[in-house]
Motif scaffolding. Structure first.
Motif, PDB file in Angstrom:
ATOM      1  N   ALA A  87     -11.541  -6.624 -18.268  1.00  9.52           N
ATOM      2  CA  ALA A  87     -12.127  -7.910 -18.779  1.00  9.52           C
ATOM      3  C   ALA A  87     -13.380  -8.120 -18.186  1.00  9.52           C
ATOM      4  O   ALA A  87     -13.913  -7.632 -17.162  1.00  9.52           O
ATOM      5  N   GLU A  88     -14.062  -9.083 -18.769  1.00  5.78           N
ATOM      6  CA  GLU A  88     -15.623  -9.442 -18.140  1.00  5.78           C
ATOM      7  C   GLU A  88     -15.558  -9.722 -16.731  1.00  5.78           C
ATOM      8  O   GLU A  88     -14.706 -10.754 -16.363  1.00  5.78           O
ATOM      9  N   GLY A  89     -16.516  -9.250 -16.096  1.00  8.71           N
ATOM     10  CA  GLY A  89     -16.339  -9.435 -14.757  1.00  8.71           C
ATOM     11  C   GLY A  89     -15.297  -8.668 -13.944  1.00  8.71           C
ATOM     12  O   GLY A  89     -15.405  -8.634 -12.640  1.00  8.71           O
ATOM     13  N   ASP A  90     -14.255  -7.802 -14.553  1.00  5.47           N
ATOM     14  CA  ASP A  90     -13.334  -7.209 -13.670  1.00  5.47           C
ATOM     15  C   ASP A  90     -13.187  -6.042 -14.454  1.00  5.47           C
ATOM     16  O   ASP A  90     -12.277  -5.672 -15.189  1.00  5.47           O
ATOM     17  N   PRO A  91     -13.994  -4.867 -14.546  1.00  2.90           N
ATOM     18  CA  PRO A  91     -13.964  -3.663 -14.934  1.00  2.90           C
ATOM     19  C   PRO A  91     -12.693  -2.586 -14.397  1.00  2.90           C
ATOM     20  O   PRO A  91     -13.088  -1.508 -14.330  1.00  2.90           O
ATOM     21  N   VAL A  92     -11.533  -3.266 -14.235  1.00  2.00           N
ATOM     22  CA  VAL A  92     -10.455  -2.257 -13.610  1.00  2.00           C
ATOM     23  C   VAL A  92     -10.253  -1.261 -14.399  1.00  2.00           C
ATOM     24  O   VAL A  92      -9.964  -1.165 -15.504  1.00  2.00           O
ATOM     25  N   ALA A 207       6.344  -3.708 -17.172  1.00  2.00           N
ATOM     26  CA  ALA A 207       7.053  -4.758 -17.900  1.00  2.00           C
ATOM     27  C   ALA A 207       6.739  -6.019 -17.370  1.00  2.00           C
ATOM     28  O   ALA A 207       6.486  -7.205 -18.209  1.00  2.00           O
ATOM     29  N   ARG A 208       6.502  -6.141 -15.968  1.00  2.00           N
ATOM     30  CA  ARG A 208       6.138  -7.539 -15.451  1.00  2.00           C
ATOM     31  C   ARG A 208       4.646  -7.744 -15.833  1.00  2.00           C
ATOM     32  O   ARG A 208       4.320  -9.069 -15.660  1.00  2.00           O
ATOM     33  N   GLY A 209       3.743  -6.808 -15.700  1.00  2.00           N
ATOM     34  CA  GLY A 209       2.409  -7.112 -16.319  1.00  2.00           C
ATOM     35  C   GLY A 209       2.338  -7.543 -17.535  1.00  2.00           C
ATOM     36  O   GLY A 209       1.671  -8.384 -17.919  1.00  2.00           O
ATOM     37  N   VAL A 210       3.160  -7.023 -18.515  1.00  2.00           N
ATOM     38  CA  VAL A 210       3.092  -7.285 -19.771  1.00  2.00           C
ATOM     39  C   VAL A 210       3.805  -9.089 -19.909  1.00  2.00           C
ATOM     40  O   VAL A 210       3.079  -9.900 -20.699  1.00  2.00           O
ATOM     41  N   GLN A 211       4.804  -9.212 -19.355  1.00  2.00           N
ATOM     42  CA  GLN A 211       5.300 -10.620 -18.944  1.00  2.00           C
ATOM     43  C   GLN A 211       4.335 -11.465 -18.960  1.00  2.00           C
ATOM     44  O   GLN A 211       4.204 -12.532 -19.402  1.00  2.00           O
ATOM     45  N   ALA A 212       3.320 -11.382 -17.894  1.00  2.00           N
ATOM     46  CA  ALA A 212       2.566 -12.145 -17.085  1.00  2.00           C
ATOM     47  C   ALA A 212       1.381 -12.517 -18.370  1.00  2.00           C
ATOM     48  O   ALA A 212       1.099 -13.532 -18.387  1.00  2.00           O
ATOM     49  N   ARG A 213       0.984 -11.313 -18.828  1.00  2.00           N
ATOM     50  CA  ARG A 213       0.075 -11.651 -19.829  1.00  2.00           C
ATOM     51  C   ARG A 213       0.480 -12.368 -21.049  1.00  2.00           C
ATOM     52  O   ARG A 213      -0.241 -13.101 -21.650  1.00  2.00           O
ATOM     53  N   ARG A 234      -8.605 -26.457 -13.675  1.00  3.35           N
ATOM     54  CA  ARG A 234      -7.649 -25.926 -12.546  1.00  3.35           C
ATOM     55  C   ARG A 234      -6.341 -25.054 -13.174  1.00  3.35           C
ATOM     56  O   ARG A 234      -5.866 -24.167 -12.800  1.00  3.35           O
ATOM     57  N   ARG A 235      -6.187 -25.358 -14.533  1.00  2.00           N
ATOM     58  CA  ARG A 235      -5.253 -24.617 -15.306  1.00  2.00           C
ATOM     59  C   ARG A 235      -5.792 -23.187 -15.557  1.00  2.00           C
ATOM     60  O   ARG A 235      -5.009 -22.390 -15.344  1.00  2.00           O
ATOM     61  N   ARG A 236      -6.944 -23.270 -16.086  1.00  2.00           N
ATOM     62  CA  ARG A 236      -7.555 -21.891 -16.479  1.00  2.00           C
ATOM     63  C   ARG A 236      -7.807 -20.975 -15.089  1.00  2.00           C
ATOM     64  O   ARG A 236      -7.620 -19.854 -15.145  1.00  2.00           O
ATOM     65  N   GLU A 237      -7.963 -21.729 -13.964  1.00  2.00           N
ATOM     66  CA  GLU A 237      -8.020 -21.035 -12.898  1.00  2.00           C
ATOM     67  C   GLU A 237      -6.923 -20.395 -12.509  1.00  2.00           C
ATOM     68  O   GLU A 237      -6.872 -19.289 -12.180  1.00  2.00           O
ATOM     69  N   ALA A 238      -5.831 -21.004 -12.743  1.00  2.00           N
ATOM     70  CA  ALA A 238      -4.466 -20.546 -12.269  1.00  2.00           C
ATOM     71  C   ALA A 238      -4.150 -19.290 -13.242  1.00  2.00           C
ATOM     72  O   ALA A 238      -3.559 -18.381 -12.723  1.00  2.00           O
ATOM     73  N   LEU A 239      -4.507 -19.575 -14.421  1.00  2.00           N
ATOM     74  CA  LEU A 239      -4.181 -18.344 -15.307  1.00  2.00           C
ATOM     75  C   LEU A 239      -5.145 -17.122 -15.211  1.00  2.00           C
ATOM     76  O   LEU A 239      -4.650 -16.235 -15.559  1.00  2.00           O
ATOM     77  N   VAL A 240      -6.205 -17.335 -14.893  1.00  2.00           N
ATOM     78  CA  VAL A 240      -7.223 -16.476 -14.668  1.00  2.00           C
ATOM     79  C   VAL A 240      -6.830 -15.410 -13.644  1.00  2.00           C
ATOM     80  O   VAL A 240      -7.051 -14.099 -13.892  1.00  2.00           O
ATOM     81  N   LEU A 242      -3.608 -14.988 -12.819  1.00  2.00           N
ATOM     82  CA  LEU A 242      -2.450 -14.318 -13.290  1.00  2.00           C
ATOM     83  C   LEU A 242      -2.862 -13.067 -13.992  1.00  2.00           C
ATOM     84  O   LEU A 242      -2.275 -11.951 -13.908  1.00  2.00           O
ATOM     85  N   ASP A 243      -3.939 -13.308 -15.170  1.00  5.22           N
ATOM     86  CA  ASP A 243      -4.165 -12.317 -15.671  1.00  5.22           C
ATOM     87  C   ASP A 243      -4.810 -11.161 -15.363  1.00  5.22           C
ATOM     88  O   ASP A 243      -4.550  -9.983 -15.491  1.00  5.22           O
ATOM     89  N   ARG A 244      -5.477 -11.586 -14.139  1.00  7.44           N
ATOM     90  CA  ARG A 244      -6.266 -10.394 -13.408  1.00  7.44           C
ATOM     91  C   ARG A 244      -5.182  -9.379 -12.692  1.00  7.44           C
ATOM     92  O   ARG A 244      -5.363  -8.234 -12.769  1.00  7.44           O
ATOM     93  N   ALA A 245      -4.302 -10.243 -12.073  1.00  7.28           N
ATOM     94  CA  ALA A 245      -3.224  -9.558 -11.568  1.00  7.28           C
ATOM     95  C   ALA A 245      -2.376  -8.525 -12.526  1.00  7.28           C
ATOM     96  O   ALA A 245      -2.069  -7.472 -12.261  1.00  7.28           O
ATOM     97  N   ALA A 246      -2.020  -9.152 -13.753  1.00  4.62           N
ATOM     98  CA  ALA A 246      -1.265  -8.411 -14.781  1.00  4.62           C
ATOM     99  C   ALA A 246      -1.980  -7.405 -15.145  1.00  4.62           C
ATOM    100  O   ALA A 246      -1.638  -6.068 -15.390  1.00  4.62           O
ATOM    101  N   ARG A 247      -3.532  -7.376 -15.323  1.00  2.96           N
ATOM    102  CA  ARG A 247      -4.187  -6.386 -15.867  1.00  2.96           C
ATOM    103  C   ARG A 247      -4.359  -5.094 -14.822  1.00  2.96           C
ATOM    104  O   ARG A 247      -4.206  -3.784 -15.408  1.00  2.96           O
TER     105      ARG A 247
END
Length: 262
Positions: A87-92, A207-213, A234-240, A242-247
């Motif tokens: 994702a933008e800023g995280d070329p994992v 499966a947990r990564g898909v669930q989180a996304r 604050r909502r977006r910060e929490a979700l970003v 989680l999305d980073r960890a899921a990816r």
């Protein structure tokens, strides 16, 4: 990404299906027909384009079928296929060059084919959907660094806990009751179909990564539930987070280079 609950291979991201099943095929653990059924899944067909431009045979400008594309990669000495969910800023999962990274970033997913060639050839494939057809566009790729499966697992567990706490403080049940329901029922995960040879730990992590996304996708569907700009941030910060960890979890789970022994 679909946000519907599912217990079928259709939940599995396209890049993950391709990486898991073509790796199994390259290692002689899955027959061609089974691989095609698993990779194509609910789509009409998959094709591969751009291999000729990389000097891998075929006619310039003519797409290969998935079977012929797989064959060209095997002829080149392909040994495994791994995924990237950047994702933008995280070329994992990406190692370059710029053209491949940009295309993978835009798509949000890609695969990287490693070969046994002494020249160190790496090939990137990026999915482009046109209706019910997916065309995998080939790019030159480079060696990449990958998250460790164990570290990605721990990071995702922590991110789920932290996100659930933050969203509860923001009264997630009021503005998105379905998100609260999913966070309360994390044991109900999508059931992904892992290919032969994929460690069970990696299938479960994916499966947990898909669930989180899916949780992130549902939570971001309606910004109107936030009562202030501060709450929205604050909502977006929490979700970003989680999305980073899921990816990162999906990237580790779909990359044979870092798989633990079965």
């Amino acid at each position: 990404m679909s946000v519907e609950e599912s217990e079928s291979v259709e939940t599995t991201p396209e890049a993950l299906r391709l990486a898991w099943w073509v790796t199994a095929w390259l290692r002689g653990e899955a027959v061609t027909d089974l691989v095609l059924d698993a990779v194509i899944g609910p789509d009409a067909t998959h094709t591969v384009s751009g291999l000729a431009g990389l000097g891998l045979g075929g006619a310039e400008g003519v797409a290969d079928t998935l079977v012929s594309g797989m064959g060209r990669l095997r002829t080149e000495g392909a040994t495994a296929v791994g995924v990237a969910f950047p994702a933008e800023g995280d070329p994992v999962g990406l190692g370059g060059p710029r053209d491949f990274n940009a295309a993978a970033m835009e798509a949000g997913e890609a695969v990287v084919v490693s070969t046994s060639s002494t020249t160190g050839i790496w090939i990137g494939l990026v999915p482009v959907r046109v209706g019910a057809v997916i065309e995998w566009q080939a790019y030159a790729a480079q060696r990449r660094q990958l998250p460790d499966v164990g570290e990605a697992d721990r990071a995702l567990r922590l991110a789920l806990t932290e996100s659930a706490t933050a969203l509860a403080e923001l009264d997630v049940a009021r503005w998105r009751p379905e998100v609260a329901d999913r966070l309360m029922n994390l044991r109900h995960r999508p059931s992904l179909a892992g290919a032969p040879g994929v460690p069970a730990r990696c299938v479960e992590l994916a499966a947990r990564g898909v669930q989180a996304r899916e949780i992130v996708a549902v939570a971001l569907e309606d910004e109107g539930g936030a009562v202030s700009a501060s709450e929205m941030f604050r909502r977006r910060e929490a979700l970003v987070g989680l999305d980073r960890a899921a990816r990162r979890a999906l990237t580790a789970a779909g990359s044979p280079e870092v798989w633990p022994p079965n």
